[in-house]
Every structure is written in structure tokens, then in C-alpha cells.
Design a protein around this motif. Structure first.
Motif, short mmCIF file in Angstrom:
data_model
loop_
_atom_site.label_atom_id
_atom_site.label_comp_id
_atom_site.label_asym_id
_atom_site.label_seq_id
_atom_site.Cartn_x
_atom_site.Cartn_y
_atom_site.Cartn_z
N SER A 17 -23.11 -22.72 72.39
CA SER A 17 -23.79 -21.61 73.27
C SER A 17 -24.60 -21.88 74.00
O SER A 17 -24.75 -21.58 75.54
CB SER A 17 -23.67 -20.32 72.35
OG SER A 17 -24.98 -19.99 71.28
N VAL A 18 -25.74 -21.95 73.23
CA VAL A 18 -26.65 -23.30 74.63
C VAL A 18 -25.78 -24.16 75.93
O VAL A 18 -26.66 -23.77 76.70
CB VAL A 18 -27.16 -23.69 73.34
CG1 VAL A 18 -28.39 -24.86 74.42
CG2 VAL A 18 -28.32 -23.50 72.55
N ALA A 19 -25.10 -25.12 75.29
CA ALA A 19 -24.17 -25.61 76.52
C ALA A 19 -23.87 -25.26 77.04
O ALA A 19 -23.69 -25.96 78.50
CB ALA A 19 -23.53 -26.46 75.32
N ALA A 20 -23.07 -23.76 76.91
CA ALA A 20 -22.60 -23.08 77.58
C ALA A 20 -22.87 -22.08 78.60
O ALA A 20 -23.09 -22.37 79.72
CB ALA A 20 -21.82 -21.83 77.38
N LYS A 21 -24.43 -22.24 78.01
CA LYS A 21 -25.06 -21.36 78.77
C LYS A 21 -26.49 -22.04 79.84
O LYS A 21 -26.16 -21.86 81.30
CB LYS A 21 -26.45 -20.98 77.98
CG LYS A 21 -27.67 -20.47 78.75
CD LYS A 21 -29.10 -19.41 77.79
CE LYS A 21 -29.66 -18.91 78.36
NZ LYS A 21 -30.91 -18.24 77.87
N LEU A 22 -25.95 -24.09 79.71
CA LEU A 22 -26.55 -24.97 80.78
C LEU A 22 -25.53 -25.31 81.82
O LEU A 22 -26.28 -24.79 82.14
CB LEU A 22 -27.35 -26.67 79.61
CG LEU A 22 -28.48 -25.65 78.69
CD1 LEU A 22 -28.60 -26.77 77.77
CD2 LEU A 22 -29.72 -25.62 78.80
N LEU A 23 -24.29 -25.07 81.58
CA LEU A 23 -23.76 -24.93 81.95
C LEU A 23 -23.53 -23.86 82.93
O LEU A 23 -23.25 -24.71 84.53
CB LEU A 23 -22.18 -25.40 81.15
CG LEU A 23 -20.73 -25.83 82.19
CD1 LEU A 23 -20.89 -27.20 82.47
CD2 LEU A 23 -19.48 -25.80 81.04
N MET A 24 -23.38 -22.80 83.05
CA MET A 24 -23.98 -21.85 83.62
C MET A 24 -24.96 -22.37 84.37
O MET A 24 -24.68 -21.47 85.60
CB MET A 24 -23.43 -20.60 83.20
CG MET A 24 -21.81 -20.52 82.88
SD MET A 24 -21.76 -18.86 82.10
CE MET A 24 -23.20 -18.35 81.03
N ALA A 25 -26.20 -22.57 84.11
CA ALA A 25 -27.00 -22.90 84.85
C ALA A 25 -26.55 -23.99 86.14
O ALA A 25 -28.07 -24.57 86.41
CB ALA A 25 -28.71 -23.06 84.08
N GLY A 26 -26.29 -24.69 85.90
CA GLY A 26 -25.72 -25.77 86.93
C GLY A 26 -25.94 -27.06 86.50
O GLY A 26 -26.28 -28.42 87.05
N TYR A 27 -26.85 -27.04 84.86
CA TYR A 27 -26.97 -28.73 84.43
C TYR A 27 -24.86 -28.94 84.16
O TYR A 27 -23.96 -28.10 83.80
CB TYR A 27 -27.17 -28.26 82.99
CG TYR A 27 -28.40 -28.35 82.54
CD1 TYR A 27 -29.90 -28.67 83.02
CD2 TYR A 27 -28.63 -26.54 83.21
CE1 TYR A 27 -30.59 -28.46 83.48
CE2 TYR A 27 -30.21 -26.18 83.48
CZ TYR A 27 -31.68 -27.45 83.08
OH TYR A 27 -32.36 -26.92 83.42
N ARG A 28 -24.56 -30.30 83.41
CA ARG A 28 -23.60 -31.01 84.32
C ARG A 28 -23.46 -32.20 82.46
O ARG A 28 -24.86 -32.82 82.08
CB ARG A 28 -22.91 -31.42 84.80
CG ARG A 28 -23.71 -32.98 85.71
CD ARG A 28 -22.90 -33.39 87.23
NE ARG A 28 -23.61 -33.63 87.83
CZ ARG A 28 -23.63 -35.03 87.17
NH1 ARG A 28 -23.36 -35.48 86.66
NH2 ARG A 28 -24.70 -36.27 88.11
N ASP A 29 -22.43 -32.41 81.38
CA ASP A 29 -22.57 -34.12 81.19
C ASP A 29 -24.22 -33.54 79.67
O ASP A 29 -24.70 -34.36 79.95
CB ASP A 29 -22.78 -35.37 81.73
CG ASP A 29 -21.75 -35.77 83.12
OD1 ASP A 29 -20.66 -35.20 82.83
OD2 ASP A 29 -22.20 -36.49 83.44
#
Length: 89
Positions: free
Chosen positions: A34-46
Motif C-alpha cells: 500500500s505504501v508503494a501504491a501511494k508512492l506510485l500515485m505521487a509520481g514515483y516509479r521503479d
């Protein structure tokens, strides 16, 4: 023409699957997922795990800079973010 369209569709589906598969590495727990999904939505990748016990992830931000991200153990908020390469600061 239908063979060309079918081949093009197959290549496009393969590319889309490979891009989405490399966006988030398999996370060890549902919390980190869920943290990774939140980061992905915030514009982070890989996004990938660095140290599970210290709640540290690594990712690339929207500018393409590699960052280490420390998240809160329960609230999923970013506590600290630091650039991996000093030239990105």
C-alpha cells in the motif's frame, strides 16, 4: 491487414505488461504494497524495498532522481527522503 493489427496489438499488450511489472517490485507485506501504491500515485516509479526493518524504500521521483524514502511504520507517511546521488540535490 488483420495479421498486422493482431501483431501490433500483441506487441502493445506485451509492452504495457512489462512497463507495469517494473513499476513496483514485489513487496514483502501488504503494508509496503500500500505504501508503494501511494508512492506510485505521487509520481514515483521503479519502487523497491531497501530495508524492511528500517521501513526504507528506493524509487525514482518525477524528475528522474533516485531517492531513498523512509516511511512511518504505521501511518504510511514519508518521514525522510534523501537523494542517492549528490548531483540530484
Amino acid at each position: 491487414m488483420t495479421y498486422f493489427t493482431s501483431a501490433l496489438t500483441g506487441v502493445a499488450m506485451f509492452c504495457a505488461a512489462s512497463v507495469s511489472a517494473t513499476t513496483i517490485q514485489e513487496m514483502p507485506t501488504q503494508y509496503f504494497d500500500s505504501v508503494a501504491a501511494k508512492l506510485l500515485m505521487a509520481g514515483y516509479r521503479d519502487i523497491h524495498m531497501v530495508d524492511q526493518e528500517r521501513f526504507t524504500l528506493a524509487a525514482f521521483d518525477s524528475d528522474g532522481s533516485e531517492v531513498l524514502i523512509v516511511v512511518h511504520p504505521t501511518s504510511r507517511q514519508i518521514l525522510r527522503q534523501s537523494f542517492v546521488h549528490s548531483s540530484d540535490e
